[in-house]
Design a protein around this motif. Structure first.
Motif, PDB file in Angstrom:
ATOM      1  N   TYR A  13      71.086  38.629 -12.771  1.00  0.00           N
ATOM      2  CA  TYR A  13      69.784  37.677 -12.215  1.00  0.00           C
ATOM      3  C   TYR A  13      69.372  38.585 -11.151  1.00  0.00           C
ATOM      4  O   TYR A  13      67.950  38.438 -10.823  1.00  0.00           O
ATOM      5  CB  TYR A  13      70.570  36.499 -11.399  1.00  0.00           C
ATOM      6  N   LEU A  14      70.015  39.256 -10.165  1.00  0.00           N
ATOM      7  CA  LEU A  14      69.229  40.080  -9.072  1.00  0.00           C
ATOM      8  C   LEU A  14      68.358  41.227  -9.767  1.00  0.00           C
ATOM      9  O   LEU A  14      67.370  41.431  -9.251  1.00  0.00           O
ATOM     10  CB  LEU A  14      70.405  40.662  -8.221  1.00  0.00           C
ATOM     11  N   THR A  15      68.916  41.685 -10.870  1.00  0.00           N
ATOM     12  CA  THR A  15      68.069  42.755 -11.476  1.00  0.00           C
ATOM     13  C   THR A  15      66.922  42.218 -12.015  1.00  0.00           C
ATOM     14  O   THR A  15      65.880  42.815 -11.744  1.00  0.00           O
ATOM     15  CB  THR A  15      69.065  43.542 -12.427  1.00  0.00           C
ATOM     16  N   GLU A  16      66.937  41.242 -12.732  1.00  0.00           N
ATOM     17  CA  GLU A  16      65.808  40.440 -13.516  1.00  0.00           C
ATOM     18  C   GLU A  16      64.785  40.241 -12.304  1.00  0.00           C
ATOM     19  O   GLU A  16      63.492  40.525 -12.704  1.00  0.00           O
ATOM     20  CB  GLU A  16      66.347  39.304 -14.001  1.00  0.00           C
ATOM     21  N   GLN A  17      65.199  39.624 -11.120  1.00  0.00           N
ATOM     22  CA  GLN A  17      64.324  39.214 -10.118  1.00  0.00           C
ATOM     23  C   GLN A  17      63.652  40.255  -9.106  1.00  0.00           C
ATOM     24  O   GLN A  17      63.178  40.125  -8.247  1.00  0.00           O
ATOM     25  CB  GLN A  17      65.069  38.154  -9.222  1.00  0.00           C
ATOM     26  N   ASN A  18      64.332  41.548  -9.387  1.00  0.00           N
ATOM     27  CA  ASN A  18      63.948  42.908  -8.604  1.00  0.00           C
ATOM     28  C   ASN A  18      64.390  42.573  -7.057  1.00  0.00           C
ATOM     29  O   ASN A  18      63.579  43.093  -6.140  1.00  0.00           O
ATOM     30  CB  ASN A  18      62.424  43.013  -8.713  1.00  0.00           C
ATOM     31  N   VAL A  19      65.577  41.912  -6.993  1.00  0.00           N
ATOM     32  CA  VAL A  19      66.157  41.794  -5.659  1.00  0.00           C
ATOM     33  C   VAL A  19      67.168  43.041  -5.364  1.00  0.00           C
ATOM     34  O   VAL A  19      67.926  43.258  -6.151  1.00  0.00           O
ATOM     35  CB  VAL A  19      66.942  40.611  -5.663  1.00  0.00           C
ATOM     36  N   PRO A  20      66.684  43.757  -4.395  1.00  0.00           N
ATOM     37  CA  PRO A  20      67.451  45.010  -4.032  1.00  0.00           C
ATOM     38  C   PRO A  20      68.793  44.598  -3.588  1.00  0.00           C
ATOM     39  O   PRO A  20      69.000  43.538  -2.830  1.00  0.00           O
ATOM     40  CB  PRO A  20      66.604  45.836  -2.975  1.00  0.00           C
ATOM     41  N   PHE A  21      70.005  45.216  -4.306  1.00  0.00           N
ATOM     42  CA  PHE A  21      71.096  44.636  -3.588  1.00  0.00           C
ATOM     43  C   PHE A  21      72.199  46.233  -3.688  1.00  0.00           C
ATOM     44  O   PHE A  21      71.915  47.071  -4.283  1.00  0.00           O
ATOM     45  CB  PHE A  21      71.708  43.928  -4.733  1.00  0.00           C
ATOM     46  N   HIS A  22      73.549  46.055  -3.376  1.00  0.00           N
ATOM     47  CA  HIS A  22      74.404  47.094  -3.152  1.00  0.00           C
ATOM     48  C   HIS A  22      75.567  46.598  -3.878  1.00  0.00           C
ATOM     49  O   HIS A  22      76.133  45.446  -3.631  1.00  0.00           O
ATOM     50  CB  HIS A  22      74.626  47.564  -1.891  1.00  0.00           C
ATOM     51  N   LYS A  23      76.232  47.494  -4.787  1.00  0.00           N
ATOM     52  CA  LYS A  23      77.515  46.954  -5.181  1.00  0.00           C
ATOM     53  C   LYS A  23      78.612  47.963  -4.818  1.00  0.00           C
ATOM     54  O   LYS A  23      78.676  49.168  -4.735  1.00  0.00           O
ATOM     55  CB  LYS A  23      77.596  47.071  -6.647  1.00  0.00           C
ATOM     56  N   ASP A  24      79.387  47.511  -3.940  1.00  0.00           N
ATOM     57  CA  ASP A  24      80.514  48.219  -3.296  1.00  0.00           C
ATOM     58  C   ASP A  24      81.621  48.753  -4.259  1.00  0.00           C
ATOM     59  O   ASP A  24      81.855  48.191  -5.392  1.00  0.00           O
ATOM     60  CB  ASP A  24      81.101  47.703  -2.062  1.00  0.00           C
ATOM     61  N   SER A  25      82.706  49.592  -3.887  1.00  0.00           N
ATOM     62  CA  SER A  25      83.651  49.948  -4.583  1.00  0.00           C
ATOM     63  C   SER A  25      84.630  48.998  -5.124  1.00  0.00           C
ATOM     64  O   SER A  25      85.361  49.105  -6.084  1.00  0.00           O
ATOM     65  CB  SER A  25      84.367  50.985  -3.850  1.00  0.00           C
ATOM     66  N   ASN A  26      84.520  47.657  -4.449  1.00  0.00           N
ATOM     67  CA  ASN A  26      85.509  46.533  -4.730  1.00  0.00           C
ATOM     68  C   ASN A  26      84.736  45.488  -5.950  1.00  0.00           C
ATOM     69  O   ASN A  26      85.068  44.669  -6.318  1.00  0.00           O
ATOM     70  CB  ASN A  26      85.685  45.643  -3.764  1.00  0.00           C
ATOM     71  N   GLY A  27      83.453  45.943  -6.365  1.00  0.00           N
ATOM     72  CA  GLY A  27      82.657  45.315  -7.234  1.00  0.00           C
ATOM     73  C   GLY A  27      81.798  44.028  -6.434  1.00  0.00           C
ATOM     74  O   GLY A  27      81.317  43.406  -7.270  1.00  0.00           O
ATOM     75  N   ASP A  28      81.810  44.008  -5.236  1.00  0.00           N
ATOM     76  CA  ASP A  28      81.086  42.981  -4.347  1.00  0.00           C
ATOM     77  C   ASP A  28      79.652  43.331  -4.513  1.00  0.00           C
ATOM     78  O   ASP A  28      79.351  44.428  -4.226  1.00  0.00           O
ATOM     79  CB  ASP A  28      81.700  42.539  -2.998  1.00  0.00           C
ATOM     80  N   LEU A  29      78.948  42.481  -4.692  1.00  0.00           N
ATOM     81  CA  LEU A  29      77.359  42.662  -4.496  1.00  0.00           C
ATOM     82  C   LEU A  29      77.090  42.271  -3.074  1.00  0.00           C
ATOM     83  O   LEU A  29      77.486  41.118  -2.536  1.00  0.00           O
ATOM     84  CB  LEU A  29      76.500  41.729  -5.668  1.00  0.00           C
TER      85      LEU A  29
END
Length: 65
Positions: A39-55
């Protein structure tokens, strides 16, 4: 009479932002956690995915409940 400089003394403050993690983001955007990254990728919302897989992403504080 005082001469005004070219620069205004008024300061425009940037919009307040809040950083949310996966569960909070899913609630905010009303999607399931498993579908959140897509969803975030489709909406072009910048995000970070950490080493635990949390966004993590920033959203405007005014849009929060």
């Amino acid at each position: 009479m005082r001469k005004l400089s070219g620069r205004s003394h008024r300061r425009i403050r940037p919009a307040g932002k809040k950083i949310l993690r996966s569960e909070e983001l899913a609630r905010h955007f009303d999607v399931k956690v498993a579908e959140l990254e897509r969803y975030l990728t489709e909406q072009n919302v910048p995000f970070h995915k950490d080493s635990n897989g949390d966004l993590w992403a920033s959203v405007l504080a005014a849009t929060l409940d």
